[in-house]
Design an enzyme around this catalytic site. Structure first.
Site, PDB file in Angstrom:
ATOM      1  N   LYS A 225       0.840  -1.197   0.000  1.00 28.22           N
ATOM      2  CA  LYS A 225       0.000   0.000   0.000  1.00 28.22           C
ATOM      3  C   LYS A 225       0.875   1.248   0.000  1.00 28.22           C
ATOM      4  O   LYS A 225       1.618   1.505   0.938  1.00 28.22           O
ATOM      5  CB  LYS A 225      -0.914  -0.001   1.236  1.00 28.22           C
ATOM      6  N   LYS A 237      -9.653  13.263   8.363  1.00 31.29           N
ATOM      7  CA  LYS A 237      -9.123  12.846   9.659  1.00 31.29           C
ATOM      8  C   LYS A 237      -9.016  14.053  10.590  1.00 31.29           C
ATOM      9  O   LYS A 237      -8.752  15.175  10.133  1.00 31.29           O
ATOM     10  CB  LYS A 237      -7.716  12.255   9.497  1.00 31.29           C
ATOM     11  N   ASP A 248       1.714   6.380   5.810  1.00 33.00           N
ATOM     12  CA  ASP A 248       0.682   5.504   5.268  1.00 33.00           C
ATOM     13  C   ASP A 248       1.147   4.769   4.014  1.00 33.00           C
ATOM     14  O   ASP A 248       0.393   3.993   3.437  1.00 33.00           O
ATOM     15  CB  ASP A 248      -0.605   6.286   4.978  1.00 33.00           C
ATOM     16  N   ASP A 307     -11.914   7.443   4.130  1.00 32.07           N
ATOM     17  CA  ASP A 307     -10.697   7.196   4.900  1.00 32.07           C
ATOM     18  C   ASP A 307     -10.341   5.711   4.936  1.00 32.07           C
ATOM     19  O   ASP A 307      -9.345   5.331   5.522  1.00 32.07           O
ATOM     20  CB  ASP A 307     -10.844   7.742   6.326  1.00 32.07           C
ATOM     21  N   ARG A 311      -7.508  -0.064   1.281  1.00 33.71           N
ATOM     22  CA  ARG A 311      -8.033  -1.330   0.757  1.00 33.71           C
ATOM     23  C   ARG A 311      -8.572  -1.173  -0.665  1.00 33.71           C
ATOM     24  O   ARG A 311      -8.565  -2.123  -1.443  1.00 33.71           O
ATOM     25  CB  ARG A 311      -9.123  -1.856   1.693  1.00 33.71           C
TER      26      ARG A 311
END
Length: 457
Positions: A225, A237, A248, A307, A311
Site C-alpha cells: 500500500k 481525519k 501511510d 478514509d 483497501r
C-alpha cells in the site's frame, strides 16, 4: 540510505566489549581482577538485559560490558551504539556464536540508526569492529533501514512520483523491468479504483510494477500500500489522526525493501512487485461517500468512508497480481487502527487463506525474533461490508475492523491463490534501544526468512 559506521580493521583505539547474559555474569566476574570486581559491585552491575557499564583503566576507559537477553535477538544489542561513548570503537569479546555475532551486527546497526536528512544527530554512535561481517545480516540491515528512511521521509519529498523513482533505481541496480501506469493511463489499463482514490491530488496516482527473475522460476508477488499521504479524503481525519500520515506508505516500504532483499540475495523466483501509489487528498475531484466505483476485478464498491482508501487501491493491485497466478502472494499495508488496538504497536497482524503459508511466516518470525500474530479471516463478518447498491462496501461497522479490512482484500484475490496479508504499523511511537522513534520495519526479516526457506538457492 542512512547506514551506520562500522569498522573493518582494528586499531589502537579499539576497546574490548564483553557481551554477557545475566546467567554468565557470575562466572565471568569471578575471573576478573579484584579492582574490576569491586568496580562492578560498586556500580550495581549484574548484566541484566539492556544494561551497560564502562570499565576504568590507567589511561581512561579500558573496556565495557553490556548485558543482553536472548543472544539471537538483534534488539538485545540495540542499546550499545548510543550507550557507549560517542565515536568510540569496540570489538566484541566473549566467544559469541556465529548466530549471536550476526544478531550483534544487525542490532548494532538498528541501534546506531538516526534519520538525518533534515537534522544532524546530536551525537555519533559508537562503532563496532567487524573482522568477518555477515553478508546476510548486512543485507537485512539495509532492508530495515530502507523501510525506516522511506517511512520517515515526509510526503513533501516522497509522493507517488518519488516512490516510483525509488523503485526504478532499485530496478536498475538489479536488472529488473519497471512499468508504470500513471494518471489517466490507470483508466486506460483498467485500474479504476486506484485512479478514483488518487485523482483529487495534483500528484498523479500510479501503479508501479517491477518484475525480476527467470521466466520459468516460481512466481512470487509482493503488493504494498503506497498511500504517500492520507488526509482521510472528504471524511477528513482529525489533526491527531493526520499528524503521522506520511507513514501511510509503510506497506509499500516493506514490499519494496523485501523485493530488494529477494533480488540482492538472488532467490530463485520470478518476482513481481506492485505498488499502488496515491495521495488521498481533498479537492473538486475527490471521491465521495456514497459513490459506487468500479474495480479491475469487476466488483462494484460503494464508498462508505473515504478514509478506508488503502483497501480500495490494494484491491486493483491484488486482482492484477492474481492474473499471473503466483505461487505466493503477499501484501503489506498500514491498513487499520483496529489492528493496533488488538495487538498494540509492536506486533503486526497476519491474515492468510492458507495455513501452511501462515505457519511458515509465523515460524520464521520466531526464528528471527521478528514477531507477528495471526488473526482469523472470519468470513461471517463479511456481513459488515454489505451494500444495498453495490457488490461490496469499503467499510461499515466498527466491529472487527482489522478482520473486515482483510476480508475486503480477500474478495480481490483470485480463488486458489496462496495469499497472506500483513497489517503493519511501520512506526515506533517513542525512542527505545534499537528502535528510534519514527519509521520501523516489522516482520520484514521474518518474511524474507520464510521466502528463503521456501525457495533456497
Amino acid at each position: 540510505m542512512n547506514l551506520p559506521a562500522f569498522l573493518d580493521t582494528a586499531d589502537a583505539s579499539t576497546r574490548p566489549l564483553h557481551v554477557l547474559q545475566r546467567e554468565q555474569f557470575a562466572d565471568w566476574s569471578a575471573q576478573q581482577p579484584a579492582p574490576v570486581r569491586a568496580w562492578l559491585q560498586a556500580q550495581g552491575f549484574a548484566a541484566t538485559p539492556g544494561s551497560l557499564v564502562l570499565l576504568p583503566g590507567d589511561e581512561g576507559i579500558a573496556g565495557a560490558v553490556i548485558g543482553i537477553g536472548d543472544a539471537a535477538d538483534p534488539l538485545s544489542y540495540g542499546h550499545a551504539p548510543t550507550g557507549l561513548p560517542a565515536g568510540t570503537s569496540w570489538r566484541a569479546e566473549g566467544g559469541l556464536s556465529a548466530e549471536a555475532r550476526a544478531a550483534l551486527q544487525l542490532g548494532w546497526g538498528l541501534g546506531a540508526y538516526r534519520f538525518d536528512r533534515y537534522k544532524t544527530p546530536s551525537r555519533a554512535p559508537a562503532r563496532l569492529l567487524l573482522e568477518a561481517a555477515d553478508a546476510q545480516a548486512a543485507a537485512l540491515l539495509d532492508a530495515c533501514l530502507r523501510v525506516r528512511d522511506l517511512v520517515n521521509t515526509p510526503a513533501e519529498h516522497l509522493g507517488p512520483a518519488e516512490l516510483e523513482a525509488v523503485v526504478r533505481q532499485i530496478g536498475d541496480d538489479h536488472g529488473a523491468q519497471v512499468e508504470v501506469f500513471a494518471g489517466d493511463a490507470l483508466l486506460e489499463h483498467n485500474f479504476p479504483a486506484i485512479h478514483a482514490v488518487g485523482r483529487a491530488s495534483h500528484r498523479a496516482p500510479r501503479l508501479i510494477a517491477l518484475r525480476w527473475g527467470a521466466q520459468d522460476a516460481p512466481k512470487v508477488s509482493l503488493v504494498g500500500k503506497g498511500v504517500c499521504f492520507d488526509s482521510g479524503g472528504l471524511d477528513l481525519k482529525p489533526a491527531d489522526g493526520m499528524r503521522n500520515m506520511k507513514k501511510d506508505m509503510g506497506g509499500a516500504a516493506h514490499a519494496i525493501a523485501l523485493a530488494e532483499l529477494v533480488m540482492r540475495q538472488r532467490l530463485p523466483v520470478r518476482l513481481t512487485l506492485l505498488v499502488p501509489a496515491v495521495e488521498n487528498a481533498i479537492g473538486p475531484d475527490a471521491f465521495r461517500p456514497g459513490e459506487v466505483i468500479a474495480t479491475r476485478s469487476g466488483v462494484s464498491v460503494e464508498i462508505d468512508n473515504t478514509d478506508a482508501e488503502g483497501r480500495v487501491v490494494l484491491g486493483d493491485a491484488l486482482a492484477y497480481a492474481g492474473e499471473d497466478a503466483p505461487e505466493v502472494l503477499l501484501d503489506f499495508a498500514t491498513l487499520t487502527g483496529a489492528a493496533r488496538i488488538a495487538l498494540g504497536p509492536e506486533v503486526p497482524v497476519l491474515f492468510a487463506n492458507d495455513d501452511a503459508l501462515a505457519n511458515a511466516w509465523l515460524e520464521a518470525g520466531e526464528r528471527t525474533r521478528d514477531p507477528l500474530w495471526r488473526l482469523p479471516l472470519w468470513r461471517p463478518y463479511l456481513r459488515y461490508l454489505t451494500s444495498t447498491v453495490a457488490d461490496l462496501a469499503n467499510s461499515g461497522s466498527r466491529m472487527a475492523g482489522a478482520i473486515t479490512a482483510a476480508l475486503y482484500l480477500e474478495r480481490f484475490v483470485p480463488a486458489g491463490t496462496r495469499w497472506a496479508h500483513l497489517d503493519v504499523y511501520a512506526w515506533n511511537d517513542s525512542d527505545r534501544p534499537g528502535r528510534p522513534a519514527g519509521g520501523e520495519a516489522m516482520a520484514l526479516r521474518a518474511a524474507f526468512q520464510m521466502l528463503r526457506s521456501r525457495y533456497p538457492g
